[in-house]
Design an enzyme around this catalytic site. Structure first.
Site, short mmCIF file in Angstrom:
data_model
loop_
_atom_site.label_atom_id
_atom_site.label_comp_id
_atom_site.label_asym_id
_atom_site.label_seq_id
_atom_site.Cartn_x
_atom_site.Cartn_y
_atom_site.Cartn_z
N HIS A 287 0.82 -1.22 0.00
CA HIS A 287 0.00 0.00 0.00
C HIS A 287 0.85 1.27 0.00
O HIS A 287 0.45 2.28 -0.57
CB HIS A 287 -0.99 -0.05 1.17
CG HIS A 287 -2.01 -1.14 1.00
ND1 HIS A 287 -2.64 -1.76 2.04
CD2 HIS A 287 -2.49 -1.74 -0.13
CE1 HIS A 287 -3.46 -2.69 1.57
NE2 HIS A 287 -3.39 -2.69 0.26
N HIS B 58 -7.41 -7.87 -8.32
CA HIS B 58 -7.74 -8.72 -7.17
C HIS B 58 -7.97 -7.78 -5.99
O HIS B 58 -7.07 -7.53 -5.20
CB HIS B 58 -6.60 -9.68 -6.85
CG HIS B 58 -6.30 -10.67 -7.94
ND1 HIS B 58 -5.73 -10.31 -9.13
CD2 HIS B 58 -6.51 -12.02 -8.00
CE1 HIS B 58 -5.59 -11.39 -9.89
NE2 HIS B 58 -6.06 -12.44 -9.23
N SER C 163 -6.73 -2.00 -0.99
CA SER C 163 -6.22 -1.25 -2.15
C SER C 163 -7.29 -0.44 -2.88
O SER C 163 -7.03 0.72 -3.26
CB SER C 163 -5.49 -2.19 -3.11
OG SER C 163 -6.28 -3.29 -3.48
N GLU D 118 -13.25 -8.62 -8.10
CA GLU D 118 -13.12 -9.58 -6.99
C GLU D 118 -13.97 -10.79 -7.31
O GLU D 118 -15.15 -10.68 -7.60
CB GLU D 118 -13.56 -8.90 -5.68
CG GLU D 118 -13.69 -9.82 -4.49
CD GLU D 118 -12.42 -10.61 -4.15
OE1 GLU D 118 -11.33 -10.01 -4.07
OE2 GLU D 118 -12.53 -11.85 -4.00
N GLY E 209 -10.20 -11.36 -12.30
CA GLY E 209 -9.41 -10.17 -12.61
C GLY E 209 -8.53 -10.33 -13.83
O GLY E 209 -8.22 -9.34 -14.52
N ASP F 4 -2.74 -8.29 -7.60
CA ASP F 4 -2.44 -8.70 -6.23
C ASP F 4 -3.15 -10.02 -5.89
O ASP F 4 -4.02 -10.05 -5.03
CB ASP F 4 -2.89 -7.56 -5.28
CG ASP F 4 -2.61 -7.88 -3.83
OD1 ASP F 4 -1.72 -8.71 -3.54
OD2 ASP F 4 -3.29 -7.29 -2.96
N1 SAM Z 1 -5.65 -6.03 -3.29
C1 SAM Z 1 -6.28 -6.18 -1.98
C2 SAM Z 1 -5.73 -5.13 -1.05
O1 SAM Z 1 -4.56 -4.74 -1.20
O2 SAM Z 1 -6.46 -4.67 -0.17
C3 SAM Z 1 -6.08 -7.54 -1.39
C4 SAM Z 1 -6.39 -8.67 -2.33
S1 SAM Z 1 -6.14 -10.29 -1.70
C5 SAM Z 1 -4.41 -10.46 -1.59
C6 SAM Z 1 -6.54 -11.26 -3.12
C7 SAM Z 1 -8.02 -11.26 -3.44
O3 SAM Z 1 -8.19 -11.83 -4.75
C8 SAM Z 1 -8.88 -12.09 -2.51
O4 SAM Z 1 -9.91 -11.28 -2.00
C9 SAM Z 1 -9.45 -13.22 -3.40
O5 SAM Z 1 -10.77 -13.57 -3.07
C10 SAM Z 1 -9.40 -12.58 -4.77
N2 SAM Z 1 -9.28 -13.48 -5.93
C11 SAM Z 1 -8.72 -14.71 -6.01
N3 SAM Z 1 -8.66 -15.12 -7.30
C12 SAM Z 1 -9.18 -14.10 -8.06
C13 SAM Z 1 -9.35 -13.90 -9.46
N4 SAM Z 1 -8.99 -14.84 -10.35
N5 SAM Z 1 -9.91 -12.73 -9.88
C14 SAM Z 1 -10.26 -11.77 -8.99
N6 SAM Z 1 -10.12 -11.90 -7.64
C15 SAM Z 1 -9.58 -13.05 -7.19
#
Ligand code: SAM
Length: 260
Positions: free
Chosen positions: A18, A41, A73, A91, A117, A142
């Protein structure tokens, strides 16, 4: 998909990610022209801290004198954005996506997509919203790296797709560091992409001697804005001092830098 970011929100990896994200957004804010952010993500956007303090970065969304929630994020991006800027946040997990939709229900600058994503890179880029084309911007990748090795080729393919579709954009990829040497194949792939430059910013909170735990993390920045390295440089030793244990280290290194 068992991953829930709430178990990790506000940890050293989130803080590094961040801080770098905010520095990248700062660079975009320096020009008046609108920018577009794709968060592939995005998570749920806001996480309850259950009493654990997480520093000044979270004070802005905590109106009372207590730290209750940690911003994810998409919330950090939305807070930084101006009226003319736009965010698309993807998401895949349905409950997380529903929370994210509720969080931005009244913010017309933000579109929440309950979808994959990686697919969104193809569907949403180059960005065009309400007839406006966005020349500048950022794609944040991410993923949870749940499937470990299987995630890296997906990340590299997504970056390649971004570079083809929206070459003016910067891409920021978060990656975990358990044992750093195991990341060499990933770094080689990133260095081989048709990008002008690739910068790595890393925080290891302890030596990277165990493959079993998250010893640190990094952000790989593809085509970062001018002087982003200089903006990030002073933050890394600060984070090391405040979040690191014995044997902590940081790294700010160009994997590739085409001059001129
Ligand atoms: N970027 C966020 C932040 O910094 O606050 C944190 C994201 S977390 C590390 C990863 C997220 O991706 C999770 O909420 C998960 O459910 C989601 N996720 C997993 N596979 C995904 C995909 N193929 N496309 C979109 N989201 C996905």
């Amino acid at each position: 998909m068992n991953y829930r970011h709430a178990f990790h929100a506000g940890n050293h990896a989130d803080v590094l990610k961040h801080v770098v994200l905010l520095a990248h957004l700062d660079a975009l804010l320096r020009k008046d022209g609108p920018f577009f952010v794709l968060d592939t993500h995005a998570g749920r956007g806001r996480y309850l801290l259950q009493g654990e303090a997480a520093g000044r970065a979270v004070a802005a969304i905590n109106p009372v004198d207590a730290l209750l929630a940690y911003p994810g994020s998409p919330l950090l991006a939305a807070q930084a954005m101006r009226e003319q800027d736009r965010l698309a946040a993807c998401e895949l997990q349905p409950e997380e996506a529903a929370e994210l939709k509720a969080l931005f229900a009244h913010d017309r600058r933000v579109a929440v997509h309950a979808r994959d994503g990686y697919d969104a890179v193809r569907a949403l880029l180059p960005p065009r919203v309400d007839g406006v084309r966005y020349a500048r911007g950022l794609v944040l990748v991410d993923p949870p790296y749940e499937a470990q090795e299987a995630e890296y080729p997906k990340v590299v393919a997504a970056v390649r797709e971004v570079l083809q579709r929206w070459p003016q954009a910067g891409v920021a990829i978060w990656y975990p560091v358990k044992q750093r040497r195991s990341l060499q194949p990933f770094f080689r792939k990133l260095a081989g992409l048709p990008a002008r430059s690739v910068l790595l910013a890393e925080l290891l909170v302890r030596p990277d001697d165990s493959p079993l735990r998250l010893n640190g993390s990094g952000m790989a920045l593809i085509n970062p804005p001018w002087k982003l390295d200089e903006a990030i440089a002073p933050a890394l030793p600060f984070l090391q001092r405040h979040l690191g244990e014995a044997g902590a280290s940081t790294r700010l290194e160009w994997l590739r830098r085409d001059e001129g």
